[in-house]
Design a protein around this motif. Sequence first.
Motif, PDB file in Angstrom:
ATOM      1  N   ALA A  71       2.076 -28.354  17.787  1.00  0.00           N
ATOM      2  CA  ALA A  71       0.669 -28.455  18.163  1.00  0.00           C
ATOM      3  C   ALA A  71      -0.226 -27.760  17.143  1.00  0.00           C
ATOM      4  CB  ALA A  71       0.460 -27.854  19.553  1.00  0.00           C
ATOM      5  N   LEU A  72       0.181 -26.594  16.671  1.00  0.00           N
ATOM      6  CA  LEU A  72      -0.616 -25.856  15.691  1.00  0.00           C
ATOM      7  C   LEU A  72      -0.682 -26.600  14.359  1.00  0.00           C
ATOM      8  CD1 LEU A  72       0.702 -22.266  16.520  1.00  0.00           C
ATOM      9  CD2 LEU A  72      -1.599 -23.157  17.021  1.00  0.00           C
ATOM     10  N   THR A  73       0.437 -27.170  13.955  1.00  0.00           N
ATOM     11  CA  THR A  73       0.475 -27.945  12.709  1.00  0.00           C
ATOM     12  C   THR A  73      -0.407 -29.188  12.824  1.00  0.00           C
ATOM     13  OG1 THR A  73       2.702 -27.153  12.247  1.00  0.00           O
ATOM     14  CG2 THR A  73       1.993 -29.131  11.073  1.00  0.00           C
ATOM     15  N   GLU A  74      -0.319 -29.861  13.965  1.00  0.00           N
ATOM     16  CA  GLU A  74      -1.136 -31.061  14.178  1.00  0.00           C
ATOM     17  C   GLU A  74      -2.627 -30.722  14.162  1.00  0.00           C
ATOM     18  OE1 GLU A  74      -1.965 -34.229  17.733  1.00  0.00           O
ATOM     19  OE2 GLU A  74       0.118 -33.627  17.392  1.00  0.00           O
ATOM     20  N   TYR A  75      -2.990 -29.548  14.644  1.00  0.00           N
ATOM     21  CA  TYR A  75      -4.390 -29.122  14.647  1.00  0.00           C
ATOM     22  C   TYR A  75      -4.879 -28.849  13.223  1.00  0.00           C
ATOM     23  CZ  TYR A  75      -8.660 -26.730  16.106  1.00  0.00           C
ATOM     24  OH  TYR A  75      -9.972 -26.360  16.279  1.00  0.00           O
ATOM     25  N   GLY A  76      -3.942 -28.573  12.316  1.00  0.00           N
ATOM     26  CA  GLY A  76      -4.314 -28.351  10.920  1.00  0.00           C
ATOM     27  C   GLY A  76      -4.066 -26.951  10.412  1.00  0.00           C
ATOM     28  N   CYS A  77      -3.353 -26.141  11.164  1.00  0.00           N
ATOM     29  CA  CYS A  77      -3.064 -24.772  10.721  1.00  0.00           C
ATOM     30  C   CYS A  77      -2.132 -24.807   9.515  1.00  0.00           C
ATOM     31  CB  CYS A  77      -2.421 -23.973  11.854  1.00  0.00           C
ATOM     32  SG  CYS A  77      -3.510 -23.736  13.263  1.00  0.00           S
ATOM     33  N   LYS A  78      -2.558 -24.195   8.436  1.00  0.00           N
ATOM     34  CA  LYS A  78      -1.743 -24.139   7.226  1.00  0.00           C
ATOM     35  C   LYS A  78      -0.819 -22.931   7.241  1.00  0.00           C
ATOM     36  CE  LYS A  78      -3.818 -27.691   5.477  1.00  0.00           C
ATOM     37  NZ  LYS A  78      -3.298 -28.932   5.959  1.00  0.00           N
ATOM     38  N   VAL A  79      -1.251 -21.879   7.927  1.00  0.00           N
ATOM     39  CA  VAL A  79      -0.462 -20.659   8.058  1.00  0.00           C
ATOM     40  C   VAL A  79      -0.233 -20.435   9.544  1.00  0.00           C
ATOM     41  CG1 VAL A  79      -0.433 -18.169   7.643  1.00  0.00           C
ATOM     42  CG2 VAL A  79      -1.567 -19.678   6.008  1.00  0.00           C
ATOM     43  N   ILE A  80       1.035 -20.193   9.912  1.00  0.00           N
ATOM     44  CA  ILE A  80       1.349 -19.923  11.318  1.00  0.00           C
ATOM     45  C   ILE A  80       2.146 -18.623  11.403  1.00  0.00           C
ATOM     46  CG2 ILE A  80       2.502 -20.738  13.413  1.00  0.00           C
ATOM     47  CD1 ILE A  80       2.040 -23.603  12.405  1.00  0.00           C
ATOM     48  N   PHE A  81       1.592 -17.666  12.120  1.00  0.00           N
ATOM     49  CA  PHE A  81       2.255 -16.390  12.348  1.00  0.00           C
ATOM     50  C   PHE A  81       3.091 -16.529  13.612  1.00  0.00           C
ATOM     51  CE2 PHE A  81      -1.522 -15.603   9.892  1.00  0.00           C
ATOM     52  CZ  PHE A  81      -1.066 -14.731   8.910  1.00  0.00           C
ATOM     53  N   ARG A  82       4.270 -15.877  13.629  1.00  0.00           N
ATOM     54  CA  ARG A  82       5.199 -16.065  14.747  1.00  0.00           C
ATOM     55  C   ARG A  82       5.754 -14.744  15.251  1.00  0.00           C
ATOM     56  NH1 ARG A  82       8.574 -21.058  12.217  1.00  0.00           N
ATOM     57  NH2 ARG A  82       6.870 -21.807  10.933  1.00  0.00           N
TER      58      ARG A  82
END
Length: 185
Positions: free
Chosen positions: A21-32
Motif C-alpha cells: 500500500a505504501l509503495t502504491e501510494y508513491g513512498c520512495k523510502v519506507i521505514f520498518r
Amino acid sequence: MLAGYARVSTDEQHLDLQLAALTEYGCKVIFRDHGCSGVDARRPGLLAALEALGPGDTFVVWRLDRLGRSLADLIDWMARFSEQGVRFVSLTESIDTTSPTGRFMFHMIAALAEFERGLITERTRAGLAAARERGRAPGRPAALTANQLAQARALLATEPLEAVARHFNVHRHTLRRHLRRTGTG
C-alpha cells in the motif's frame, strides 16, 4: 520526501500488505519496525523516520494504529510532525493533515480507535474474571506439576539447577520461577 512507515508487533506477522500500500501510494523510502509494539515509543524505524523527515516532507502510514496505540500517543506524534512541518497521511482512514478537515478526521478516528481498544480491554478482563469464577485459571498451564516440583527440590540437593531443569525439559528460569512461587526458590 514521501516516506512511509510499516510496523508489525510480532515476528510471525508480515509487513507485505502495508509495504504494498505504501509503495502504491508513491513512498520512495519506507521505514520498518518488525516485532515492535505500538506502545513502545522508542521504535528504531520510527525514530529513524523522525530524524530523516524535514519541513515539507510527508509521512505515510497504512493505518493509524501502526503509529500509536492511544489517542494521547497519536496526538503527540501529530504535534511532533506539525513542529517539524511534516504532513501526515493515513491511507486506510483517508486522513491528510494538510487540511482542517483532515486534522478533524484524525482526532475523531483516533478517539474512536482508543475507545475500541478500551472496549476490547474491558471484554478481556470480564472474560478472565468469568473464567476465574468458573474455577478456570487463565493463561498457560503450569510447566511443572506439584509432584515434579517435589522431585526437583529433592534433586537440587545434589544437582545444579541447570541439570535439574534439563531433566524436566524446562528452562532454568522456568524452574526457578516455579520454585519461587511455591516458596522454595
